[in-house]
Enzyme design. Structure first.
Site, PDB file in Angstrom:
ATOM      1  N   LYS A  60       0.865  -1.203  -0.021  1.00 44.87           N
ATOM      2  CA  LYS A  60       0.004  -0.093   0.105  1.00 44.87           C
ATOM      3  C   LYS A  60       0.895   1.306  -0.110  1.00 44.87           C
ATOM      4  O   LYS A  60       2.022   1.002   0.424  1.00 44.87           O
ATOM      5  CB  LYS A  60      -0.991  -0.134   1.186  1.00 44.87           C
ATOM      6  CG  LYS A  60      -2.076  -1.075   1.131  1.00 44.87           C
ATOM      7  CD  LYS A  60      -3.025  -1.070   2.439  1.00 44.87           C
ATOM      8  CE  LYS A  60      -4.074  -2.192   2.341  1.00 44.87           C
ATOM      9  NZ  LYS A  60      -4.865  -2.064   3.418  1.00 44.87           N
ATOM     10  N   TYR A  90     -12.268  -2.394  -3.713  1.00 44.65           N
ATOM     11  CA  TYR A  90     -12.974  -2.140  -2.557  1.00 44.65           C
ATOM     12  C   TYR A  90     -14.466  -2.158  -2.393  1.00 44.65           C
ATOM     13  O   TYR A  90     -14.902  -1.894  -1.263  1.00 44.65           O
ATOM     14  CB  TYR A  90     -12.533  -1.079  -1.340  1.00 44.65           C
ATOM     15  CG  TYR A  90     -10.858  -1.607  -1.068  1.00 44.65           C
ATOM     16  CD1 TYR A  90     -10.727  -2.639  -0.148  1.00 44.65           C
ATOM     17  CD2 TYR A  90      -9.755  -0.745  -1.376  1.00 44.65           C
ATOM     18  CE1 TYR A  90      -9.494  -2.952   0.316  1.00 44.65           C
ATOM     19  CE2 TYR A  90      -8.610  -1.326  -1.210  1.00 44.65           C
ATOM     20  CZ  TYR A  90      -8.395  -2.099  -0.239  1.00 44.65           C
ATOM     21  OH  TYR A  90      -7.124  -2.521   0.296  1.00 44.65           O
ATOM     22  N   ASN A 138      -1.925   0.364   6.614  1.00 49.42           N
ATOM     23  CA  ASN A 138      -1.612  -1.022   7.250  1.00 49.42           C
ATOM     24  C   ASN A 138      -0.567  -1.583   6.182  1.00 49.42           C
ATOM     25  O   ASN A 138      -0.644  -2.772   6.340  1.00 49.42           O
ATOM     26  CB  ASN A 138      -2.443  -1.862   7.970  1.00 49.42           C
ATOM     27  CG  ASN A 138      -3.486  -2.126   6.901  1.00 49.42           C
ATOM     28  OD1 ASN A 138      -3.397  -1.785   5.697  1.00 49.42           O
ATOM     29  ND2 ASN A 138      -4.647  -2.873   7.259  1.00 49.42           N
ATOM     30  N   HIS A 198      -2.183  -5.417   1.420  1.00 48.37           N
ATOM     31  CA  HIS A 198      -3.548  -6.071   1.358  1.00 48.37           C
ATOM     32  C   HIS A 198      -3.229  -7.558   0.971  1.00 48.37           C
ATOM     33  O   HIS A 198      -2.383  -7.843   0.270  1.00 48.37           O
ATOM     34  CB  HIS A 198      -4.105  -5.291   0.095  1.00 48.37           C
ATOM     35  CG  HIS A 198      -5.642  -6.472  -0.046  1.00 48.37           C
ATOM     36  ND1 HIS A 198      -6.694  -6.216   0.445  1.00 48.37           N
ATOM     37  CD2 HIS A 198      -5.534  -7.286  -1.152  1.00 48.37           C
ATOM     38  CE1 HIS A 198      -7.691  -7.031  -0.387  1.00 48.37           C
ATOM     39  NE2 HIS A 198      -6.824  -7.790  -1.197  1.00 48.37           N
ATOM     40  N   GLU A 236      -9.628 -11.065  -7.616  1.00 49.54           N
ATOM     41  CA  GLU A 236      -8.787 -10.024  -7.317  1.00 49.54           C
ATOM     42  C   GLU A 236      -7.379 -10.176  -8.302  1.00 49.54           C
ATOM     43  O   GLU A 236      -7.015  -9.267  -8.924  1.00 49.54           O
ATOM     44  CB  GLU A 236      -8.291  -9.826  -5.924  1.00 49.54           C
ATOM     45  CG  GLU A 236      -9.159  -9.347  -5.016  1.00 49.54           C
ATOM     46  CD  GLU A 236      -8.868  -9.357  -3.459  1.00 49.54           C
ATOM     47  OE1 GLU A 236      -9.756  -9.099  -2.782  1.00 49.54           O
ATOM     48  OE2 GLU A 236      -7.608  -9.740  -2.863  1.00 49.54           O
TER      49      GLU A 236
END
Ligand code: GDP
Length: 140
Positions: free
Chosen positions: A11, A51, A114, A117, A128
């Site tokens: 991320k 998302y 964080n 993913h 995905e």
């Protein structure tokens, strides 16, 4: 054990701090092979679509803004039980609750930023992976 593939995303909080190599080292040490990898800047439409399952959650807007705030590295990981193995290497969503040695315990800034993913099931992994990669891009 079944060889699986899963989607991973490094991320923007992690790419900004130049942590791609450090995170890849944890993934590889966990027995995962990086069989496709691309650095991209997500568009708002792509982040919203990726998302979409979270669109009713209070953090959805912030999450989309965060995911387009800088480059991400999308990758396909392969290995025995790759989905669960990657989730274990990532650690809990909230880094305060993540086990020591996990990516999020080592690198995450907070529950939103964080660092990584990872697909949460084999079924979602297939969806995905197809979101970002063609078969020809994945070299096992
Ligand atoms: P994951 O599978 O561990 O990534 O967690 P989820 O699928 O539940 O959430 C997706 C992403 O939304 C997380 O990785 C965080 O970036 C973000 N997120 C989840 N829960 C929260 C929250 O309570 N607050 C905020 N600000 N972001 C969250």
């Amino acid at each position: 054990m079944a060889t699986e593939r899963t989607l991973s995303i490094i991320k923007p909080d992690a790419t900004r701090r130049n942590l791609t190599g450090s995170i890849n080292a944890v993934l590889e040490a966990a027995g995962l092979r990086i069989v496709a990898q691309r650095r991209v800047r997500l568009t708002q439409a792509q982040a919203e679509a990726f998302y979409a399952v979270h669109k009713e959650r209070p953090f959805f807007r912030g999450l989309v803004e965060f995911m387009i705030s800088g480059p991400v590295v999308v990758q396909v990981l392969e290995g025995d039980n790759a989905v669960a193995r990657n989730r274990e290497a990532m650690g809990a969503t909230d880094p305060k609750k993540a086990a020591s040695g996990t990516i999020r315990a080592q690198f995450a800034e907070d529950i939103e930023a964080n660092s990584v993913h990872g697909s949460d099931s084999a079924e979602n992994a297939a969806i995905e992976i197809a979101f970002f990669f063609a078969q020809v891009d994945i070299v096992g």
